[in-house]
Design an enzyme around this catalytic site. Sequence first.
Site, short mmCIF file in Angstrom:
data_model
loop_
_atom_site.label_atom_id
_atom_site.label_comp_id
_atom_site.label_asym_id
_atom_site.label_seq_id
_atom_site.Cartn_x
_atom_site.Cartn_y
_atom_site.Cartn_z
N ARG B 264 42.62 38.26 36.24
CA ARG B 264 41.76 39.44 36.32
C ARG B 264 41.15 39.51 37.71
O ARG B 264 40.33 38.66 38.06
CB ARG B 264 40.67 39.32 35.25
N HIS B 268 34.46 41.08 34.82
CA HIS B 268 34.71 41.40 33.41
C HIS B 268 34.41 42.88 33.17
O HIS B 268 35.23 43.63 32.66
CB HIS B 268 33.84 40.50 32.53
N TYR B 277 30.97 32.66 39.06
CA TYR B 277 31.79 31.78 38.24
C TYR B 277 33.17 31.49 38.82
O TYR B 277 33.94 30.76 38.22
CB TYR B 277 31.89 32.28 36.79
#
Lengths: 357, 368
Positions: B264, B268, B277
């Site tokens: 990705r 998100h 992260y």
Amino acid sequence: MSVETGTDPTTDPTAVNAETATATSASNDGATPSSVTMTKALNQALRDSLADDDTVLVFGEDVGRLGGVFRVTEGLRAEFGSNRVWDSPLAESGIIGTAIGMAMNGMRPVVEMQFDAYAYPAFEQIVSHVAKMRNRTKGRVSLPITIRIPYAGDIGGVEHHSDSSEVYWTSTPGLTVVTPSNPADAYSLLRESIASDDPVVFMEPKSRYWMKETLSLPVTTAPMNRAQVIREGTDVTLLAYGPTVRTALETAEAGAEHGLSIEVIDLRTLSPFDDETVSASVRKTSRAAIIHEAAQFGGYGAEVAARLTERNFTFLSAPILRVTGFDVPYPSPKLEEFYLPTVERVLDALESWDWEL
Amino acid sequence: MTIDVPTTGRSLPQLQPISFIGADGRLTDTPTEGLRIPSDATLTGLYRQMVLVRRFEAQVTHLTRQGRLATYPSAAGQEAAEVGATTALAPNDWLFPTYRDSAALLTRGVPVAEILAAFRGDWHCGFDPHEYHTSPAATPLATQTLHATGFAMAAKLKGEDAATLTFLGDGASSEGDTHEAFNFASVWQTPTVFVLQNNQYAISTPLREQTNATMLADRAAGYGMPGLRVDGNDVAAVFAAVSAALERGRNGDGPTLIECLTYRMESHTNSDDPTKYRDTEEVEHWKQFDPIDRLEKYLRQTGALDDARVAEVAEAAEALAASVRDAMNAEAEIDPRELFAHVYASPRTALTEQRQVLEAELAAAGHA
């Protein structure tokens, strides 16, 4: 039509009074009446639905070969084949989730949750998808699913086998929640639930599975979504559903011996609530109490008391009472008798009112 | 005493993912499990669609930053899995997507405004599922895998020539519904393809904290169905694997799990900060495996693509972006009364009464 006591060895054998003969305004095709248990009535409703509509499917844990742990589906697999009635893997979310897909593809699944608390793993599928699909899709996808849930206690069941989980479903928009209290209604309401284009949570009172009635199937009782006055009275209205209808009727009998005229209403469908029938009764009697096995706090009785008060405040002579299970987890079999609302507890509650008002 | 040990005859998938076209645009020498590379014509179509959906994702992400959409989960970087898998579907098959699969909806032919209605806040699902043979995108993780299984079961019972495809992510693979769906589909032998897009993160949780398994595809073996591990950034591999799995399902041979290894590239949704992260080195590393770049290189080598064709596709992508802007700049007309319109098939007194409350409020506020 007459009603007789069931043969359930685990429950109080107190006979149901013959006045429950007015419990349903039944009609039938003139077949010879016979003694029918609620289990048999449900079984016949499934059989007739399967026969009438090829899209009706019955599946769930042990519903095939065994016929369900309560034998509600007995014989159906043999009669209709394992493409219509079959045993699913043991996974409740899987049962409901796959039923959703089947309904999207034109089927009418009737699934069993075996026991009340066993439905909890399926909570997400029921609440997030079954209840909402029509709304999410602006009515383009309907889910005609019937979720059969044997519920409530008084059968000496061990932990997780006696919950009254109705309020989880009644507080979920999109669901219809139905609970019969007698064999005739069990037949008629289940047929109507399966035929409904809305998803129905069909709650079967376990302690009444063995209750018998003399009737002829098929039978058509009052429509779903309507409550019924099953005993007339003038002093107080008792509201009950499923397993507590018998408690209410027995209370009415006991009350009559003390000169108290008690009207009893079987709610039959918990959502939607039939305000019209119930309010008419409460306006007549001016007093009402609701009886249910589930815990009291935030329970179904709270909703009933609130909406009856909102609509009928000036007609009331006393606060609306709730006679319910205690706010504790459903107890072990040896403590059930202390938990369940009994006739004595209901009478005591009625006595707490100031009857001079 | 001897014990008969039943076997499903399934072996674990190979560790090396199935891939036809490498990051350098050249054919790989990795095993392909008997699958065949799609034709240049098919690959050219897949290239075009991947370019379109990448431009779509970029435009929607931009509009979300401008506040035109409430939220948006982009699948930028996952174009090969989204497009390759969805393109393999026949019109009569059904797709069961999740919230991150707008690219799949676009590929399925759902109009832009109808895809984005949910993210803009107009309605939960903006399209007619029956029209596009596509279920509403599921937000509760993994729930849609069971719907796909049930739908396929009904198709099987009815003798329909239809299969179902459902997307799920690496995070969703930890949910109970995933395991129930794998099991139901395999026991019932439904024509279902589970496309597990392993994009390495569930919001912020990396794969290594999501599972201790070597790979997600090998879970299939435990359920008695084949599992394939595919280079999810190689659209040729995804298309070939999913096509074969769909055919397998239609032939009555049951479900297949296909793990697509991908990444990705965006956050998100617009509400999280991926720099908290993951580091930029990791993102840069994955850029080497970009699904569009490698296919373009390959198709230029075969002669199926040239500058003119690439420019033509880019122009189509810009036109799509413009249509996205137009759609999101036009305010959808929403009738508040519709709140009550689609809750039940039959009318309910309580809803009628509550609708009257709203109508009185609307009248008082001067609404028509």
